[in-house]
Scaffold this motif. Structure first.
Motif, PDB file in Angstrom:
ATOM      1  N   GLU A  86      16.385 -12.933   5.228  1.00 29.11           N
ATOM      2  CA  GLU A  86      16.295 -10.820   4.656  1.00 29.11           C
ATOM      3  C   GLU A  86      15.777 -10.616   6.062  1.00 29.11           C
ATOM      4  O   GLU A  86      15.478 -10.543   7.267  1.00 29.11           O
ATOM      5  N   SER A  87      16.523  -8.865   6.062  1.00 32.06           N
ATOM      6  CA  SER A  87      16.311  -8.743   6.979  1.00 32.06           C
ATOM      7  C   SER A  87      15.310  -7.098   7.026  1.00 32.06           C
ATOM      8  O   SER A  87      14.636  -7.096   5.738  1.00 32.06           O
ATOM      9  N   ARG A  88      14.791  -7.213   8.064  1.00 31.96           N
ATOM     10  CA  ARG A  88      12.940  -6.469   7.322  1.00 31.96           C
ATOM     11  C   ARG A  88      13.630  -5.170   6.892  1.00 31.96           C
ATOM     12  O   ARG A  88      12.230  -4.902   6.092  1.00 31.96           O
ATOM     13  N   LYS A  89      14.612  -4.316   6.917  1.00 29.78           N
ATOM     14  CA  LYS A  89      15.551  -3.164   6.304  1.00 29.78           C
ATOM     15  C   LYS A  89      15.084  -2.979   4.562  1.00 29.78           C
ATOM     16  O   LYS A  89      15.081  -3.440   3.716  1.00 29.78           O
ATOM     17  N   GLU A  90      15.549  -5.067   4.485  1.00 26.71           N
ATOM     18  CA  GLU A  90      15.670  -5.458   2.919  1.00 26.71           C
ATOM     19  C   GLU A  90      14.500  -6.292   1.976  1.00 26.71           C
ATOM     20  O   GLU A  90      14.009  -5.738   1.425  1.00 26.71           O
ATOM     21  N   VAL A  91      13.398  -6.616   2.988  1.00 24.78           N
ATOM     22  CA  VAL A  91      12.280  -6.844   2.654  1.00 24.78           C
ATOM     23  C   VAL A  91      10.906  -5.735   2.838  1.00 24.78           C
ATOM     24  O   VAL A  91      10.390  -4.941   1.313  1.00 24.78           O
ATOM     25  N   THR A  92      11.465  -4.918   3.606  1.00 26.33           N
ATOM     26  CA  THR A  92      10.594  -3.528   3.526  1.00 26.33           C
ATOM     27  C   THR A  92      10.364  -2.845   1.819  1.00 26.33           C
ATOM     28  O   THR A  92       9.988  -2.159   0.860  1.00 26.33           O
ATOM     29  N   LYS A  93      11.894  -2.434   1.222  1.00 28.86           N
ATOM     30  CA  LYS A  93      12.840  -2.044   0.358  1.00 28.86           C
ATOM     31  C   LYS A  93      12.297  -2.748  -0.709  1.00 28.86           C
ATOM     32  O   LYS A  93      11.769  -1.688  -1.573  1.00 28.86           O
ATOM     33  N   ALA A 123       7.984  -2.666  -4.425  1.00 26.76           N
ATOM     34  CA  ALA A 123       6.408  -3.357  -5.701  1.00 26.76           C
ATOM     35  C   ALA A 123       5.268  -2.241  -5.213  1.00 26.76           C
ATOM     36  O   ALA A 123       4.270  -1.832  -5.987  1.00 26.76           O
ATOM     37  N   PHE A 124       4.488  -1.829  -4.146  1.00 28.51           N
ATOM     38  CA  PHE A 124       3.941  -1.434  -3.078  1.00 28.51           C
ATOM     39  C   PHE A 124       3.589   0.522  -4.368  1.00 28.51           C
ATOM     40  O   PHE A 124       2.082   0.514  -4.532  1.00 28.51           O
ATOM     41  N   ASN A 125       4.663   0.793  -3.694  1.00 26.85           N
ATOM     42  CA  ASN A 125       4.395   2.396  -4.883  1.00 26.85           C
ATOM     43  C   ASN A 125       4.279   2.292  -5.968  1.00 26.85           C
ATOM     44  O   ASN A 125       3.211   3.551  -6.757  1.00 26.85           O
ATOM     45  N   ILE A 172      -6.370   3.819   3.118  1.00 30.72           N
ATOM     46  CA  ILE A 172      -7.202   4.291   2.093  1.00 30.72           C
ATOM     47  C   ILE A 172      -5.999   5.794   1.784  1.00 30.72           C
ATOM     48  O   ILE A 172      -5.779   6.519   2.860  1.00 30.72           O
ATOM     49  N   PHE A 173      -6.032   6.209   0.893  1.00 27.60           N
ATOM     50  CA  PHE A 173      -4.371   7.121   0.217  1.00 27.60           C
ATOM     51  C   PHE A 173      -5.395   8.260  -0.596  1.00 27.60           C
ATOM     52  O   PHE A 173      -6.619   8.212  -1.373  1.00 27.60           O
ATOM     53  N   GLU A 174      -5.255   9.756  -0.276  1.00 30.80           N
ATOM     54  CA  GLU A 174      -5.515  10.786  -1.287  1.00 30.80           C
ATOM     55  C   GLU A 174      -3.882  10.834  -1.965  1.00 30.80           C
ATOM     56  O   GLU A 174      -3.149  11.488  -1.355  1.00 30.80           O
ATOM     57  N   ASN A 175      -4.133  11.103  -3.568  1.00 31.80           N
ATOM     58  CA  ASN A 175      -2.868  10.899  -4.014  1.00 31.80           C
ATOM     59  C   ASN A 175      -1.920   9.806  -4.119  1.00 31.80           C
ATOM     60  O   ASN A 175      -2.369   8.210  -3.169  1.00 31.80           O
ATOM     61  N   LYS A 176      -0.802  10.396  -3.196  1.00 32.51           N
ATOM     62  CA  LYS A 176      -0.017   9.186  -2.519  1.00 32.51           C
ATOM     63  C   LYS A 176       0.448   9.285  -1.105  1.00 32.51           C
ATOM     64  O   LYS A 176       1.530   8.730  -0.260  1.00 32.51           O
ATOM     65  N   GLU A 177      -1.053  10.367  -0.606  1.00 34.22           N
ATOM     66  CA  GLU A 177      -1.240  10.639   1.625  1.00 34.22           C
ATOM     67  C   GLU A 177      -1.844   9.219   2.439  1.00 34.22           C
ATOM     68  O   GLU A 177      -3.008   9.013   1.537  1.00 34.22           O
TER      69      GLU A 177
END
Length: 214
Positions: free
Chosen positions: A133-140, A145-147, A201-206
């Motif tokens: 896998e490329s970094r781009k594929e892993v990041t996607k 999952a994270f979002n 640490i997130f405020e809402n999604k930031e």
């Protein structure tokens, strides 16, 4: 009232790199492919103790939801956190480690390189080995999952157990590489140990800050 609402929107996500895995340097007599073998690598005896110690860190008290990749070493790290917080382990294969692909070709790809293969991929998001896998594929997939986890748990304390390269690739969503090829967030170098804990640490999604817990 404003202060109360503000705190309701603060989410703590603990990105955790699994404890030390068992090193398999002896003779191997397996017919399954490299990726399946990689997913099955357990923690070492030292890693088991590390994982238990990680779970006793005060920061990891009162975790609301716990997620892990489907790799044995990640789940084995997560189990102690689950036990201490009396919660289940949720599994998402999208949190898995970067697939290396053909190891023989990877050795050739990595010869005479100034940096490690992981850093080479941090410098070039499209670089990948045959079958890997490329970094781009892993990041996607990591972002997917994270979002989802973040959106479903605003205002909560979340723990995610994943892997070194996968976590570093995700961090590049908010970070950059400095001249020494180190990951930085707002001029602060981020180090990912084994095991390691980063507090996002997130405020809402930031994203507000990234702190080094371990």
């Amino acid at each position: 009232m404003w202060g109360f609402n503000y705190m309701e929107n603060i989410t703590y996500v603990y990105l955790i790199r699994h404890a030390e895995q068992l090193k398999e340097d002896g003779i191997k007599n397996i017919n399954e492919d490299t990726q399946i073998s990689n997913e099955k690598i357990p923690l070492s005896a030292k890693g088991e103790k590390q994982a238990e110690n990680v779970s006793n860190i005060k920061e990891l008290n009162n975790i609301y939801t716990l997620w892990s990749s489907n790799y044995v070493r990640a789940i084995s790290t997560a189990k102690y956190i689950a036990l201490n917080n009396k919660i289940d382990i949720n599994i998402d294969e999208k949190l898995g480690e970067r697939k290396l692909g053909n190891l023989e070709k990877l050795r050739i790809l990595g010869r005479n390189k100034k940096y490690s293969y992981t850093i080479e991929q941090l410098l070039d998001e499209n670089l990948k080995n045959t079958g890997g896998e490329s970094r781009k594929e892993v990041t996607k997939r990591m972002e997917q999952a994270f979002n989802k986890i973040l959106s479903d748990n605003i205002g909560k304390r979340v723990a995610i157990i994943s892997h070194g390269a996968a976590i570093k690739f995700l961090l590049m969503k908010w970070c950059k590489l400095n001249k020494c090829a180190e990951i930085e967030f707002r001029n602060k170098v981020i180090i990912l140990n084994t095991p390691g804990i980063l507090k996002l640490i997130f405020e809402n999604k930031e994203l507000i800050d990234i702190l080094q817990v371990m």
